[in-house]
Scaffold this motif. Structure first.
Motif, PDB file in Angstrom:
ATOM      1  N   PHE A  58       0.873  -1.182   0.000  1.00 44.55           N
ATOM      2  CA  PHE A  58       0.000   0.000   0.000  1.00 44.55           C
ATOM      3  C   PHE A  58       0.905   1.226   0.000  1.00 44.55           C
ATOM      4  O   PHE A  58       0.922   2.005  -0.936  1.00 44.55           O
ATOM      5  CB  PHE A  58      -0.908  -0.027   1.237  1.00 44.55           C
ATOM      6  N   SER A  59       1.674   1.369   1.043  1.00 44.45           N
ATOM      7  CA  SER A  59       2.741   2.376   1.113  1.00 44.45           C
ATOM      8  C   SER A  59       3.622   2.038   2.299  1.00 44.45           C
ATOM      9  O   SER A  59       3.137   1.953   3.431  1.00 44.45           O
ATOM     10  CB  SER A  59       2.189   3.793   1.273  1.00 44.45           C
ATOM     11  N   ALA A  97      -9.456   2.848   2.599  1.00 43.57           N
ATOM     12  CA  ALA A  97      -8.106   2.373   2.284  1.00 43.57           C
ATOM     13  C   ALA A  97      -8.121   0.857   2.120  1.00 43.57           C
ATOM     14  O   ALA A  97      -8.643   0.138   2.976  1.00 43.57           O
ATOM     15  CB  ALA A  97      -7.132   2.773   3.387  1.00 43.57           C
ATOM     16  N   ALA A  98      -7.564   0.381   1.004  1.00 45.81           N
ATOM     17  CA  ALA A  98      -7.403  -1.051   0.754  1.00 45.81           C
ATOM     18  C   ALA A  98      -5.927  -1.368   0.927  1.00 45.81           C
ATOM     19  O   ALA A  98      -5.105  -1.040   0.065  1.00 45.81           O
ATOM     20  CB  ALA A  98      -7.880  -1.402  -0.651  1.00 45.81           C
ATOM     21  N   ILE A  99      -5.563  -1.989   2.054  1.00 48.46           N
ATOM     22  CA  ILE A  99      -4.164  -2.122   2.457  1.00 48.46           C
ATOM     23  C   ILE A  99      -3.668  -3.552   2.277  1.00 48.46           C
ATOM     24  O   ILE A  99      -4.200  -4.484   2.874  1.00 48.46           O
ATOM     25  CB  ILE A  99      -3.995  -1.711   3.932  1.00 48.46           C
ATOM     26  N   HIS A 100      -2.639  -3.698   1.460  1.00 50.26           N
ATOM     27  CA  HIS A 100      -1.968  -4.984   1.308  1.00 50.26           C
ATOM     28  C   HIS A 100      -0.471  -4.767   1.513  1.00 50.26           C
ATOM     29  O   HIS A 100       0.014  -3.637   1.436  1.00 50.26           O
ATOM     30  CB  HIS A 100      -2.223  -5.582  -0.082  1.00 50.26           C
ATOM     31  N   PHE A 118      -9.525  -1.473   5.228  1.00 52.52           N
ATOM     32  CA  PHE A 118      -9.616  -2.928   5.101  1.00 52.52           C
ATOM     33  C   PHE A 118      -8.239  -3.436   4.709  1.00 52.52           C
ATOM     34  O   PHE A 118      -7.541  -2.814   3.901  1.00 52.52           O
ATOM     35  CB  PHE A 118     -10.665  -3.315   4.060  1.00 52.52           C
ATOM     36  N   VAL A 119      -7.842  -4.564   5.287  1.00 50.49           N
ATOM     37  CA  VAL A 119      -6.468  -5.036   5.156  1.00 50.49           C
ATOM     38  C   VAL A 119      -6.428  -6.506   4.752  1.00 50.49           C
ATOM     39  O   VAL A 119      -7.412  -7.231   4.888  1.00 50.49           O
ATOM     40  CB  VAL A 119      -5.714  -4.873   6.501  1.00 50.49           C
ATOM     41  N   THR A 120      -5.269  -6.915   4.262  1.00 47.30           N
ATOM     42  CA  THR A 120      -5.038  -8.342   4.091  1.00 47.30           C
ATOM     43  C   THR A 120      -4.560  -8.900   5.429  1.00 47.30           C
ATOM     44  O   THR A 120      -3.992  -8.177   6.252  1.00 47.30           O
ATOM     45  CB  THR A 120      -3.987  -8.623   3.006  1.00 47.30           C
TER      46      THR A 120
END
Length: 255
Positions: A58-59, A97-100, A118-120
């Protein structure tokens, strides 16, 4: 823009950070993100914005090399980042935010300015700045405690140790954790659910929830009652009530 792209599908926008290998937040990315916000701000029909990263992360943080060129006053990179993140937090449509991979340092602070995360399951989220002899500067010390409480915020910041996506959900930092291949579909479903709601209702909720931190309970309740009356007089409210009585899905026109 070389660092970010965006597209609009219906009433949902998707912004993608594209600055390999780590999607580190540079002054260029902050400026590009600010410009995208200018363009999306004119899209008044938007009801949700998805923020995601291309590649492995993501960053993974801010651009540390730029910090060696630190300037004081308004040229302070901290002020610049905070100004952009404040715009996200106050935007007229919710940011998701879609966080991987990882959201670390400035990357997590960017995610914290969003309304939902939301995260992996295997993602890493943390503020590692103290390991470099510095402190978070894009709002981490102020926003993180609001989600995880003071004690957990102290632990995360002072130890500089990240948490997993699954733990992020347990401590209130993330809304949900899924497998990596499911992340975008899941976030898009959430955004679609929001987009199916009435725009005036969505906007009023975005203004009301921050009252928890910015006003007294009585003032917040008064604001809610006044906004409830305003929303109840809209065409969409009439349609929503009628649809409920007729046991059908409402057809909102955002009026």
């Amino acid at each position: 823009m070389d660092t970010l792209t965006y597209e609009i599908k219906g009433q949902v926008a998707e912004i993608t950070i594209e600055s390999p290998p780590a999607n580190a937040l540079s002054s260029t990315i902050l400026a590009d993100l600010n410009e995208i916000l200018n363009e999306l701000d004119a899209e008044k029909s938007l009801k949700a914005v998805i923020l995601k990263g291309e590649g492995k992360f993501f960053s993974a943080g801010a651009d540390i090399k730029e910090f060696t060129e630190f300037q004081g006053g308004k040229e302070n990179m901290s002020f610049k980042g905070q100004a952009v993140f404040d715009r996200i937090e106050q935007f007229h449509a919710p940011f998701i935010a879609a966080i991987h991979g990882a959201a670390l340092g400035g990357g997590l602070e960017l995610a914290l300015s969003c309304h939902m995360r939301f995260v992996t399951k295997k993602a890493k989220l943390g503020l590692p700045e103290l390991g470099l002899g510095i402190i978070p500067g894009f709002g981490g010390t102020q926003r993180l405690p609001r989600y995880v409480g003071d004690a957990k915020a102290y632990e995360m910041i002072l130890t500089a140790e990240p948490v997993s996506g699954e733990e992020a959900v347990k401590i209130g930092l993330a809304n949900g954790a899924v497998e990596e291949e499911e992340l975008l579909d899941h976030v898009r479903k959430v955004a679609a659910s929001i987009a199916a709601k009435s725009k005036p209702s969505v906007e009023h909720v975005l203004r009301l929830v921050p009252n928890v931190y910015e006003s007294t309970l009585n003032a917040g309740l008064k604001d809610e009652a006044e906004r409830f009356e305003e929303v109840f007089r809209t065409d969409d409210a009439a349609e929503g009530v009628q649809a409920f009585i007729e046991k059908r899905k409402p057809e909102f026109r955002d009026k």
